[in-house]
Design a protein around this motif. Structure first.
Motif, PDB file in Angstrom:
ATOM      1  N   UNK A  71       0.814  -1.219   0.000  1.00 38.97           N
ATOM      2  CA  UNK A  71       0.000   0.000   0.000  1.00 38.97           C
ATOM      3  C   UNK A  71       0.843   1.262   0.000  1.00 38.97           C
ATOM      4  N   UNK A  72       2.164   1.121   0.074  1.00 36.28           N
ATOM      5  CA  UNK A  72       3.044   2.281   0.036  1.00 36.28           C
ATOM      6  C   UNK A  72       3.364   2.851   1.406  1.00 36.28           C
ATOM      7  N   UNK A  73       2.965   2.127   2.454  1.00 35.70           N
ATOM      8  CA  UNK A  73       3.245   2.605   3.818  1.00 35.70           C
ATOM      9  C   UNK A  73       4.745   2.589   4.085  1.00 35.70           C
ATOM     10  N   UNK A  74       5.255   3.663   4.640  1.00 32.79           N
ATOM     11  CA  UNK A  74       6.655   3.715   5.046  1.00 32.79           C
ATOM     12  C   UNK A  74       6.810   2.937   6.338  1.00 32.79           C
ATOM     13  N   UNK A  75       7.787   2.019   6.406  1.00 31.42           N
ATOM     14  CA  UNK A  75       7.976   1.143   7.552  1.00 31.42           C
ATOM     15  C   UNK A  75       9.262   1.496   8.280  1.00 31.42           C
ATOM     16  N   UNK A  76       9.241   1.263   9.585  1.00 31.02           N
ATOM     17  CA  UNK A  76      10.415   1.527  10.428  1.00 31.02           C
ATOM     18  C   UNK A  76      11.171   0.220  10.650  1.00 31.02           C
ATOM     19  N   UNK A  77      12.459   0.230  10.341  1.00 25.34           N
ATOM     20  CA  UNK A  77      13.285  -0.981  10.491  1.00 25.34           C
ATOM     21  C   UNK A  77      13.723  -1.079  11.948  1.00 25.34           C
ATOM     22  N   UNK A  78      13.344  -2.198  12.613  1.00 27.92           N
ATOM     23  CA  UNK A  78      13.571  -2.316  14.067  1.00 27.92           C
ATOM     24  C   UNK A  78      14.776  -3.191  14.412  1.00 27.92           C
ATOM     25  N   UNK A  79      15.439  -3.754  13.423  1.00 31.14           N
ATOM     26  CA  UNK A  79      16.592  -4.594  13.739  1.00 31.14           C
ATOM     27  C   UNK A  79      16.999  -5.447  12.559  1.00 31.14           C
ATOM     28  N   UNK A  80      17.902  -6.421  12.832  1.00 34.28           N
ATOM     29  CA  UNK A  80      18.431  -7.282  11.785  1.00 34.28           C
ATOM     30  C   UNK A  80      18.546  -8.709  12.317  1.00 34.28           C
ATOM     31  N   UNK A  81      18.316  -9.676  11.453  1.00 34.86           N
ATOM     32  CA  UNK A  81      18.349 -11.087  11.859  1.00 34.86           C
ATOM     33  C   UNK A  81      19.050 -11.882  10.762  1.00 34.86           C
ATOM     34  N   UNK A 111       4.426 -11.534   7.366  1.00 29.74           N
ATOM     35  CA  UNK A 111       3.836 -12.580   6.522  1.00 29.74           C
ATOM     36  C   UNK A 111       4.481 -12.674   5.145  1.00 29.74           C
ATOM     37  N   UNK A 112       5.541 -11.907   4.901  1.00 27.29           N
ATOM     38  CA  UNK A 112       6.280 -12.057   3.642  1.00 27.29           C
ATOM     39  C   UNK A 112       7.665 -11.470   3.829  1.00 27.29           C
ATOM     40  N   UNK A 113       8.544 -11.772   2.866  1.00 27.57           N
ATOM     41  CA  UNK A 113       9.889 -11.195   2.855  1.00 27.57           C
ATOM     42  C   UNK A 113      10.046 -10.432   1.544  1.00 27.57           C
ATOM     43  N   UNK A 114      10.324  -9.120   1.657  1.00 30.19           N
ATOM     44  CA  UNK A 114      10.562  -8.287   0.483  1.00 30.19           C
ATOM     45  C   UNK A 114      12.051  -8.313   0.156  1.00 30.19           C
ATOM     46  N   UNK A 119      12.976  -2.932  -2.749  1.00 31.17           N
ATOM     47  CA  UNK A 119      12.592  -1.910  -1.771  1.00 31.17           C
ATOM     48  C   UNK A 119      13.624  -0.788  -1.762  1.00 31.17           C
ATOM     49  N   UNK A 120      13.258   0.305  -1.126  1.00 31.67           N
ATOM     50  CA  UNK A 120      14.159   1.451  -0.962  1.00 31.67           C
ATOM     51  C   UNK A 120      14.370   1.685   0.520  1.00 31.67           C
ATOM     52  N   UNK A 121      15.655   1.812   0.929  1.00 28.90           N
ATOM     53  CA  UNK A 121      15.962   2.046   2.336  1.00 28.90           C
ATOM     54  C   UNK A 121      16.621   3.406   2.480  1.00 28.90           C
ATOM     55  N   UNK A 127      10.657   1.674   2.197  1.00 32.83           N
ATOM     56  CA  UNK A 127       9.484   1.892   1.347  1.00 32.83           C
ATOM     57  C   UNK A 127       9.603   1.014   0.108  1.00 32.83           C
ATOM     58  N   UNK A 128       8.485   0.830  -0.563  1.00 30.90           N
ATOM     59  CA  UNK A 128       8.452  -0.024  -1.754  1.00 30.90           C
ATOM     60  C   UNK A 128       8.932   0.735  -2.970  1.00 30.90           C
ATOM     61  N   UNK A 129       9.547   0.009  -3.908  1.00 24.91           N
ATOM     62  CA  UNK A 129       9.826   0.607  -5.200  1.00 24.91           C
ATOM     63  C   UNK A 129       8.503   0.876  -5.913  1.00 24.91           C
ATOM     64  N   UNK A 130       8.472   1.852  -6.803  1.00 18.40           N
ATOM     65  CA  UNK A 130       7.217   2.209  -7.475  1.00 18.40           C
ATOM     66  C   UNK A 130       6.561   1.003  -8.158  1.00 18.40           C
ATOM     67  N   UNK A 131       5.253   0.898  -7.952  1.00 14.86           N
ATOM     68  CA  UNK A 131       4.406  -0.116  -8.605  1.00 14.86           C
ATOM     69  C   UNK A 131       4.710  -1.539  -8.160  1.00 14.86           C
ATOM     70  N   UNK A 132       5.471  -1.705  -7.093  1.00 11.34           N
ATOM     71  CA  UNK A 132       5.800  -3.051  -6.612  1.00 11.34           C
ATOM     72  C   UNK A 132       4.803  -3.458  -5.527  1.00 11.34           C
TER      73      UNK A 132
END
Length: 426
Positions: A71-81, A111-114, A119-121, A127-132
């Motif tokens: 949906x284009x929502x900007x997400x906050x990265x909370x860590x790395x695994x 529920x998925x791995x992008x 994606x753009x960091x 955030x998602x790349x356009x139209x993805x």
């Protein structure tokens, strides 16, 4: 003994008919996984836990909620695994993403791995790349998708190869229960033979056949035993054949042609042998013999032949192969290997053939099916086969240069470059 020379298809059918009547092998042994390549499983292997044991990421990227990122929502990265770690933080909440590596457990809430490239960091923002867009489950292998704990992951009767070793190792099997290898007695015959460490006289040759047969037996799943050379003398042949009759399979090389000193069939007859065929219309290898004889270990004499007319005990199958090395190998692949695989419990009995296009014109084969040393070449437009120049069935150097045998059907007509033929694989 009644002479019975069969066409190649009929001779192979005769071998396969007997092979399919053999009882399942009863002897088993437990071996280490590192020694299991080529062996036949005698019991199934079960998954000791779910495979994979967690929801596994198949890509480097970010564990997210598919609907939010799409949906284009900007997400906050909370860590790395990374693989080998378990996320110790809270479940992924709305508006959050977790950097994740291939093979790592996908945390609860995602529920998925992008994938990284989709994606753009920017710092800790994603955030998602356009139209993805993404769907739930994308780039994730769910827990138990490959196998559940207790599932059969390898059935009994499977031949162990690299993939089977990987499955067994994944299931924690350091040892495997396998069928014992059939024991094969190998007897080379001929007064002209000497050991390979000896310096032959000008009229002698080194005993290469028993060594090549031992290699062929091992490759086909058997356990070879090279017995002493049998000389072209009745008493010596009787003693060797009596010794070889106690193995699971007896393979003789030489002494089966029509010469004055070719005594193998005579001695086998004295030993109470039953012959299924005494030749095949093939080249090389026409004098090949197939049958069975009483498993007694008794050194026979013609005066005792009647003792075995109504034999009720065990039998040992045997093959008498021509003495020329290329004939020996061709007959082994065509006839001996199928029976040997059956003795070991395998179901894939028939020789391995493929089709290929001739690289050049070839003369007609005449009345026999011919098996000529050749080389296969694979390319995008198909597989071609080209004959290797050779000097006949004693030319071991030509056989070594070949990777297969080109099969020419009985015909007087020449075959042209581009015609499709069958190829016997080694």
């Amino acid at each position: 003994m009644i002479e019975r020379v069969l066409s190649f298809p009929d001779a192979l059918a005769e071998v396969l008919r007997h092979a399919r009547t053999l009882p399942a092998p009863l002897e088993r042994e437990r071996i280490g996984l590192r020694d299991a390549d080529g062996r036949l499983l005698a019991e199934p292997i079960y998954a000791d836990r779910d495979q994979p044991p967690f929801d596994r990421s198949t890509r480097d990227g970010y564990a997210v909620r598919a609907a939010e990122l799409s949906a284009g929502t900007a997400l906050h990265i909370i860590g790395s695994l990374r693989a080998g770690e378990l996320w110790s933080g809270p479940a992924i909440s709305s508006g959050e993403a977790l950097e994740i590596m291939t093979g790592a457990p996908v945390p609860e809430g995602a529920d998925c791995v992008a994938m990284l490239e989709h994606v753009l960091r920017n710092g800790d923002n994603l955030s998602a790349q356009p139209a993805r867009t993404w769907k739930p489950g994308e780039n994730i292998v769910p827990r138990g998708a490959e196998a559940h704990a207790g599932d059969v992951v390898l059935p009994s009767g499977r031949t162990v190869g690299p993939a089977e070793v990987a499955v067994a190792a994944t299931s924690g099997c350091a040892t495997l229960e396998v069928y014992a290898r059939p024991r094969v007695a190998i007897i080379a015959t001929g007064d002209e033979l000497v050991g390979i460490a000896q310096q032959p006289e000008p009229w002698q040759i080194r005993n290469s056949n028993s060594w090549s047969l031992a290699s062929l037996v091992s490759a086909a799943g058997g356990s070879p035993e090279r017995l002493a050379i049998a000389r072209d003398e009745l008493d010596d042949l009787r003693e060797r054949i009596a010794q070889g009759s106690m193995w699971d399979l007896l393979v003789l090389s030489g002494g089966v042609s029509m010469g004055k000193h070719d005594l193998v069939e005579q001695v086998l007859t004295e030993c109470g042998a039953e012959f299924f065929f005494t030749g095949a219309w093939i080249q090389p290898g026409k004098p090949v013999v197939f049958g069975r004889l009483p498993k007694s270990g008794i050194v026979y004499h013609p005066s005792r032949a009647r003792e075995f007319e109504n034999w009720q005990g065990e039998w040992t199958y045997f093959f008498g192969l021509p003495g020329n090395p290329v004939s020996t190998e061709v007959c082994f692949h065509l006839f001996v290997a199928p029976l040997l695989r059956a003795l070991g419990g395998r179901a894939d009995l028939a020789p391995a053939f493929v089709e290929a296009r001739l690289a050049e014109d070839v003369k007609g084969a005449g009345a026999r099916t011919r098996f000529l040393p050749a080389q296969l070449t694979s390319a995008w437009d198909g597989v071609t086969v080209k004959l290797v120049p050779w000097q006949g069935s004693g030319d071991v150097a030509a056989s070594a240069r070949a990777g297969c045998f080109c099969v020419l059907p009985p015909s007087s007509e020449a075959l042209r470059a581009g015609d499709t033929v069958r190829v016997l694989l080694r």
